[in-house]
Design an enzyme around this catalytic site. Structure first.
Site, PDB file in Angstrom:
ATOM      1  N   SER A 198       0.845  -1.189   0.000  1.00 33.28           N
ATOM      2  CA  SER A 198       0.000   0.000   0.000  1.00 33.28           C
ATOM      3  C   SER A 198       0.894   1.258   0.000  1.00 33.28           C
ATOM      4  O   SER A 198       1.654   1.443  -0.955  1.00 33.28           O
ATOM      5  CB  SER A 198      -0.944  -0.045   1.201  1.00 33.28           C
ATOM      6  OG  SER A 198      -1.990   0.883   1.052  1.00 33.28           O
ATOM      7  N   ASP A 410      -9.131  -4.221  -6.222  1.00 37.86           N
ATOM      8  CA  ASP A 410      -8.788  -3.618  -4.937  1.00 37.86           C
ATOM      9  C   ASP A 410      -9.343  -2.199  -4.898  1.00 37.86           C
ATOM     10  O   ASP A 410      -8.946  -1.355  -5.701  1.00 37.86           O
ATOM     11  CB  ASP A 410      -7.261  -3.613  -4.786  1.00 37.86           C
ATOM     12  CG  ASP A 410      -6.776  -2.993  -3.485  1.00 37.86           C
ATOM     13  OD1 ASP A 410      -7.584  -2.390  -2.756  1.00 37.86           O
ATOM     14  OD2 ASP A 410      -5.573  -3.114  -3.205  1.00 37.86           O
ATOM     15  N   HIS A 439      -7.670  -5.785  -0.539  1.00 33.74           N
ATOM     16  CA  HIS A 439      -6.440  -5.002  -0.457  1.00 33.74           C
ATOM     17  C   HIS A 439      -5.369  -5.817   0.247  1.00 33.74           C
ATOM     18  O   HIS A 439      -5.622  -6.418   1.301  1.00 33.74           O
ATOM     19  CB  HIS A 439      -6.722  -3.717   0.326  1.00 33.74           C
ATOM     20  CG  HIS A 439      -5.562  -2.777   0.411  1.00 33.74           C
ATOM     21  ND1 HIS A 439      -4.926  -2.274  -0.696  1.00 33.74           N
ATOM     22  CD2 HIS A 439      -4.930  -2.224   1.495  1.00 33.74           C
ATOM     23  CE1 HIS A 439      -3.959  -1.458  -0.315  1.00 33.74           C
ATOM     24  NE2 HIS A 439      -3.936  -1.418   1.005  1.00 33.74           N
TER      25      HIS A 439
END
Length: 477
Positions: A198, A410, A439
Site C-alpha cells: 500500500s 482492490d 487489499h
C-alpha cells in the site's frame, strides 16, 4: 528523539529500545524488543536532510532472523505495511509469519517505524479539529452551510497539526526514503531488498527515484498511484462506491442475511440504518461518520463482508448494535498518532488542492451516489496546509526492473492507479490477481500463482518475462 513531542506522543515510546547509533555507517546493534519474536535497535538520522549535522531523531528498527542455512541466506528484506502512518516495528514478526517459507529462510526480515510514527519521533496533532469526538458531525456535506462547516473542520485539523508539531515539514516520504537508505547502510547491506504494501509501494517508488543504483530486489504490493494525494483519495472514493455496489449484490445473493433480495433493496436497508444512526447514535458515540468508517474498512477486505452484513442485520432487525464496534479514531495513542502522521505526510508530499477543488470533488461524488464514503479523503486537509518543501518523486531511468503485485478490484489502491505507477518504474513487471477484491495481495490472499512467482523473484531473482495474470479467489461464499 524530538524533544518537542507532546506527552501523548511520548506515551507511545513508553517501553525503551536499545542500541541507538549515530547517522553513519556504524552497524546497528540489536537488543530486546517490547514484543516477542524480534530484536530491536535505534538509528539516529538527521531531522532535515539539508542539515546532516543538525538536529537528529531516532528511527526504531526491528529484525527477525532468517531461518535457513548460510547457503540460503540473501541478506535483509525491509518491510513496510503502509499508511502513511502505519507502524512497522512489529510488522517484521506479523508479516514474517505470512511470507512463503523460502523467503523466510533466505532473509532477515527488517521492520521499522517511519519518522513521525510509533517509536520514531511520533507526531501528535492534539484534538485534530475534533476528529476524535464521537459521534462526529455529519461527514457528507449536503448544502452550502454544511460545506462551509466541513471546510472549517479541515482548517482546524491543519491548524492543530501545525501548531502541535513545529518539525512537521520534515515528515515526508522523500526524507523517509533517505532514512531507509541509512537503515540499509547501518545493516551493512550493499543493496536494498524491500517489500512495501500500500503506502509502502509509494515509499519504495520514492526510494527508487532517490537511490536507483542501490536497489536489490523490490516488491511493491497493492500499489498506490503516483498522483497527487488528494487526487488519489478521490479515485479511491469512487472505487469504494463501485465496491459497495458489489457488496450490496453479494448481500442480496445471501437471503439468510435478510437485508434485501436485490441491490436496491439492500441499499434501502443500508440507508435506513445509516439514517437511524445519524439521528440516534448507538451507545451515544456510533453515528453516521463512525458507520462510514466501518464501511470503509469493510470494503477493503472481503473476509469482513459477512461479519459486517450480520452485524447490520442484527441492528436493522432487532436494534442490537453490538456488532457495530470498530475501534473509534483517537481512543488510544496509536490511533491518534496514525491519524496525525497520515495527514502530515500526505500534505507534505504533494501540492495542495484548492478549497474549490475539495468541495467540487465532494459534489461530484455525491452526484455519483447521494451517500458517498468520504472516510479516505484525508488529503482534503492539505487545502489549509503550508506549501510542501519537497514533493514526492517516483522511479528513475537508472533503476533495475522490479516487481509489482496488484488485485484487479482492490478498492483501496485501484488497479488503474497501479498501472500509472508501473509506468514510472522502467522495466517493472506486474502480477495481477484477477477476480480479486481485497487489499493486500502477496502472502496475504494465499494465491499460489502470486506467491510462488513473487517468492521466486525474491529468492532467486527470477522476474517474470512479462506481466503475469493469476486467477483470483472471487467473492466469498
Amino acid at each position: 528523539m524530538n524533544k518537542k513531542m507532546s506527552a501523548a506522543a511520548a506515551a507511545v515510546l513508553a517501553v525503551p529500545l536499545l542500541s541507538a547509533v549515530p547517522a553513519s555507517a556504524e552497524p546497528l546493534v540489536f537488543g530486546p524488543c517490547p514484543f516477542e519474536g524480534a530484536e530491536c535497535a535505534e538509528l539516529s538520522v538527521p531531522l532535515e536532510a539539508r542539515e546532516p549535522d543538525g538536529e537528529e531523531i531516532l528511527i526504531s528498527v526491528s529484525r527477525v532472523r532468517a531461518t535457513g542455512t548460510r547457503e540460503e541466506y540473501r541478506g535483509a528484506l525491509l518491510v513496510n505495511p503502509g499508511g502513511p502512518g502505519g507502524s512497522g516495528l512489529e510488522y517484521s514478526v506479523s508479516k514474517g509469519k505470512k511470507l512463503p517459507q523460502q523467503v523466510r529462510r533466505s532473509y532477515d526480515i527488517i521492520g521499522f517505524d517511519p519518522r513521525g510514527v510509533g517509536r520514531s519521533a511520533p507526531l501528535d496533532c492534539g484534538e485534530l479539529g475534533g476528529l476524535f469526538n464521537h459521534p462526529a458531525p455529519q461527514p457528507v456535506p449536503a448544502d452550502s452551510a454544511q460545506e462551509r462547516a466541513h471546510l472549517d473542520r479541515l482548517a482546524d485539523m491543519a491548524q492543530d497539526c501545525l501548531r502541535h508539531n513545529p518539525d512537521a515539514a520534515a515528515m515526508n516520504t522523500m526524507n523517509t526514503a533517505r532514512d531507509v537508505d541509512r537503515i540499509r547502510e547501518a545493516l551493512g547491506e550493499p543493496k536494498l531488498n524491500f517489500l512495501g504494501v500500500s503506502y509502502g509501494s509509494y515509499l519504495g517508488a520514492a526510494y527508487a527515484a532517490e537511490f536507483p543504483e542501490r536497489i536489490g530486489r523490490m516488491v511493491l504490493d497493492s500499489v498506490v498511484s503516483p498522483d497527487r494525494w488528494h487526487d488519489f483519495d478521490v479515485q479511491q472514493a469512487h472505487a469504494m462506491l463501485r465496491q459497495r455496489d458489489v457488496l450490496f449484490d453479494w448481500i442480496a445473493a445471501h437471503p439468510e442475511l435478510d437485508l434485501g433480495a436485490t441491490r436496491d433493496q439492500v441499499r434501502d436497508t443500508y440507508t435506513r440504518a445509516r439514517t437511524s444512526l445519524a439521528e440516534t447514535p448507538a451507545r451515544g458515540t456510533f453515528g453516521a461518520a463512525e458507520f462510514d468508517n466501518l464501511v470503509y474498512k469493510t470494503l477493503s477486505r472481503t473476509e469482513r463482508w459477512r461479519p459486517f452484513a450480520e452485524a447490520l442485520a442484527a441492528y436493522v432487525n432487532s436494534g442490537n448494535a453490538d456488532g457495530l464496534e470498530p475501534a473509534l479514531p483517537g481512543t488510544d495513542a496509536e490511533s491518534r498518532n496514525y491519524e496525525a502522521a497520515l495527514r502530515t505526510v500526505k500534505c507534505n508530499d504533494s501540492t495542495r488542492p484548492s478549497r474549490a477543488e475539495v468541495i467540487g470533488d465532494i459534489r461530484e461524488l455525491r452526484e455519483t451516489d447521494p451517500q458517498p464514503i468520504l472516510t479516505g479523503l484525508e488529503g482534503t486537509t492539505c487545502a489549509f496546509w503550508d506549501r510542501p518543501r519537497e514533493t514526492a518523486r517516483f522511479g528513475s531511468s537508472g533503476m533495475p526492473p522490479i516487481l509489482l503485485t496488484q488485485a484487479e478490484h482492490d478498492p483501496t489502491t485501484p488497479y488503474e492507479g497501479a498501472t500509472r505507477m508501473q509506468a514510472e518504474l522502467p522495466g517493472s513487471r506486474m502480477i495481477t490477481a484477477q477476480d480479486s477484491y481485497s487489499h493486500g495481495l502477496f502472502a496475504s490472499q494465499r494465491i499460489a500463482c502470486v506467491d510462488d512467482a513473487t517468492a521466486a523473484y525474491l529468492v532467486d531473482g527470477r522476474l517474470p518475462n512479462q506481466d503475469l495474470r493469476c486467477p483470483g479467489p472471487g467473492l466469498p461464499e
